[in-house]
Design an enzyme around this catalytic site. Structure first.
Site, mmCIF file in Angstrom:
data_model
loop_
_atom_site.group_PDB
_atom_site.id
_atom_site.type_symbol
_atom_site.label_atom_id
_atom_site.label_comp_id
_atom_site.label_asym_id
_atom_site.label_seq_id
_atom_site.Cartn_x
_atom_site.Cartn_y
_atom_site.Cartn_z
ATOM 1 N N ASP A 193 0.964 -1.142 -0.091
ATOM 2 C CA ASP A 193 -0.084 -0.086 -0.147
ATOM 3 C C ASP A 193 0.698 1.078 -0.305
ATOM 4 O OD1 ASP A 193 -2.263 1.368 0.648
ATOM 5 O OD2 ASP A 193 -1.363 1.829 1.910
ATOM 6 N N GLU A 233 0.257 -1.975 -5.099
ATOM 7 C CA GLU A 233 -1.118 -0.937 -5.544
ATOM 8 C C GLU A 233 -0.789 0.236 -5.270
ATOM 9 O OE1 GLU A 233 -4.118 1.760 -3.246
ATOM 10 O OE2 GLU A 233 -2.277 1.708 -2.714
#
Length: 503
Positions: A193, A233
């Site tokens: 992330d 991501e």
């Protein structure tokens, strides 16, 4: 990762309890539906400034959800993916609290990124303007430590999420400890992330630079050494996703959600077909996630909009956003941009079901397109239940993305699972999981501008999706798996009429 549909969910928002309750769902009412589950942050604590994406202790399960033994037990039933929040940690973490108390005397001095660590000679206006920001304002927070020292902290997202120096020995040790804990608990895949912001460099964008790619290579190598697959991501210009895909196990296809909406809104297959022919095959396909519907992912590159155009013309991109707002009755407008805190400039906050005006037929067609494109499909828990915008939660929190982060108790889940649109979605998931052709060769058929033709073939089996975008209808033809079957997906703008008919 299994070539089957995956679930992405918060532990506490799907079932109303902890890891044991989620396991009961996945081994009970949803037994055999999903090949894996991505657990959104379940670390201590889950209710900070950003719904768990600002961990106080990334190596500890939030006590309200269970413990690492519960994660290990879940992993015995279904593949488990977990987040590694690479870029930052909470200002309430023990490490930051020690640094805040002792400053330069703290062993964690250097773990937290300060402005002068990146700009030791000072920063010019040009330097600061070059930094890519997903939100308004500068990525800095001014603090006075307990010992009187004043520091300027690098905070890409919020003041509660303090960026770490991933190149510092403390930063490396911190991330390695997280990977080891996840691997020990039976997790088989990690989602990196905010990794696009992890490296900072004077005079550059500090986002997805060559140095960032080098860090991703290094981090992925360490994770693979522990038996972990790596998903990166990043919301960015679509060509960057293609580049990233060549260096990691998996990337998100964040271009897909707005392209599917564009196809259904404008009745044309052209942009979606163009993307289908060049998109990376090692993609996790999504229509919805815990974040908003990405717009930057199909737009022009902000660094050179003329030389690097997007997948959709700017005027149509603007119309797409306005159509979402109209379909949601203005609810998405209340949750997006300056109307809501914790905002992202490149996303529209809305459930995908509401973005389509709660049209069951169009929703099922969108899911069929998702399932037919190469990659592994992932379904968000709200999307699984064709969930509607949670305006009460948005009002209570003031956080735009909470519009699509509803809390479902067990009774509500049982009720929602009986809805025809949800039952039909489960049919599509089971088809995607079981049909042998999805392990074969993919092709995009030649068709009219308003028709999308997606096909999978393998020895002795084939499956084809043909979508008439102008009529909002679709047909799935299956051969070689239990005989020949044709599914009609009827999609008039009427929930009573929308259906899947097997013939």
């Amino acid at each position: 990762m299994k070539n089957q549909v995956q679930l992405i969910t918060y532990v506490d928002r799907f079932g109303g309890g902890g890891l044991a309750d989620l396991q009961a769902l996945l081994t009970g009412p949803l037994a055999g539906v999903f090949g894996g589950v991505h657990l959104l942050p379940f670390f201590h604590t889950i209710d900070g400034a950003d719904a768990g994406f600002d961990p106080i202790d990334h190596t500890r399960v939030d006590d309200r959800l269970g413990d690492w033994g519960d994660v290990k037990r879940l992993a015995q039933h279904v593949d488990v993916m977990a987040d590694v929040i690479v870029n930052h940690m909470s200002s309430d973490s023990p490490q930051f609290q020690d640094f805040a108390a002792r400053g330069s005397a703290s062993p964690y001095d250097g773990l937290f990124l300060t402005m002068d660590a990146v700009f030791p000679q000072g920063a010019t206006e040009r330097d600061l303007l070059a930094i890519y920001r997903p939100r308004p304002g500068a990525p800095f927070t001014f603090v006075t430590l307990a010992n009187g020292e004043r520091r300027i902290l690098w905070t890409t997202f919020t003041a509660k999420q303090v960026d770490i120096d991933v190149r510092h020995p403390q930063g490396r040790a911190y991330l390695l400890a997280i990977l080891r804990q996840l691997a020990d608990a039976g997790v088989t895949m990690v989602r990196c992330d905010a990794v696009g912001y992890a490296i900072k460099k004077p005079g550059d964008s500090c986002f997805m630079m060559a140095e960032t790619f080098a860090f991703i290579d290094e981090f992925a190598g360490i994770a693979r050494g522990l038996g972990l697959e790596v998903l990166v991501e990043v919301h960015s210009y679509y060509r960057k996703q293609i580049e990233i895909a060549q260096r990691v196990d998996w990337v998100y296809d964040f271009a897909l959600p707005p392209l599917v909406l564009h196809a259904l809104f404008f009745g044309t297959a052209a942009p979606l077909q163009a993307w289908a022919r060049q998109r990376p095959a090692n993609a996790i396909t999504v229509l919805d996630t815990h974040d908003g519907i990405g717009i930057i992912d199909i737009g022009a590159d902000a660094s050179d909009r003329t030389a690097r155009p997007g997948l959709v013309p700017p005027a149509e991109l603007d119309q797409l956003v306005e159509r979402i707002h109209a379909n949601s009755g203005g609810q998405s407008r209340e949750a997006t941009g300056a109307a809501a805190s914790n905002l992202d400039l490149y996303q529209v906050n809305c459930t995908f079901y509401d973005a389509l005006g709660r049209d069951d037929g169009a929703y099922l067609i969108a899911r069929a397109i998702q399932f037919f494109l190469p990659g592994v499909p992932q379904v968000y828990y709200v999307g699984l239940l064709a969930g509607e915008n949670d305006m009460a939660l948005l009002k209570a929190s003031g956080v735009g993305r909470d519009i699509n982060r509803h809390h479902y108790g067990m009774d509500e889940i049982a009720l929602q699972l009986q809805r025809p649109v949800v039952q039909q979605l489960l049919q599509l998931i089971r088809l995607r999981n079981s049909h042998p052709a999805f392990g074969g060769q993919f092709s995009v058929g030649a068709s009219a501008a308003t028709v999308l033709d997606l096909r999978w073939t393998s020895p002795g089996a084939s499956v084809q999706l043909v979508v008439d975008l102008a009529a909002r209808s679709a047909r799935i033809t299956s051969q070689g798996s239990g005989g020949d079957t044709t599914w009609q997906l009827a999609g008039p703008a009427s929930r009573a009429e929308a259906s899947i008919v097997c013939g």
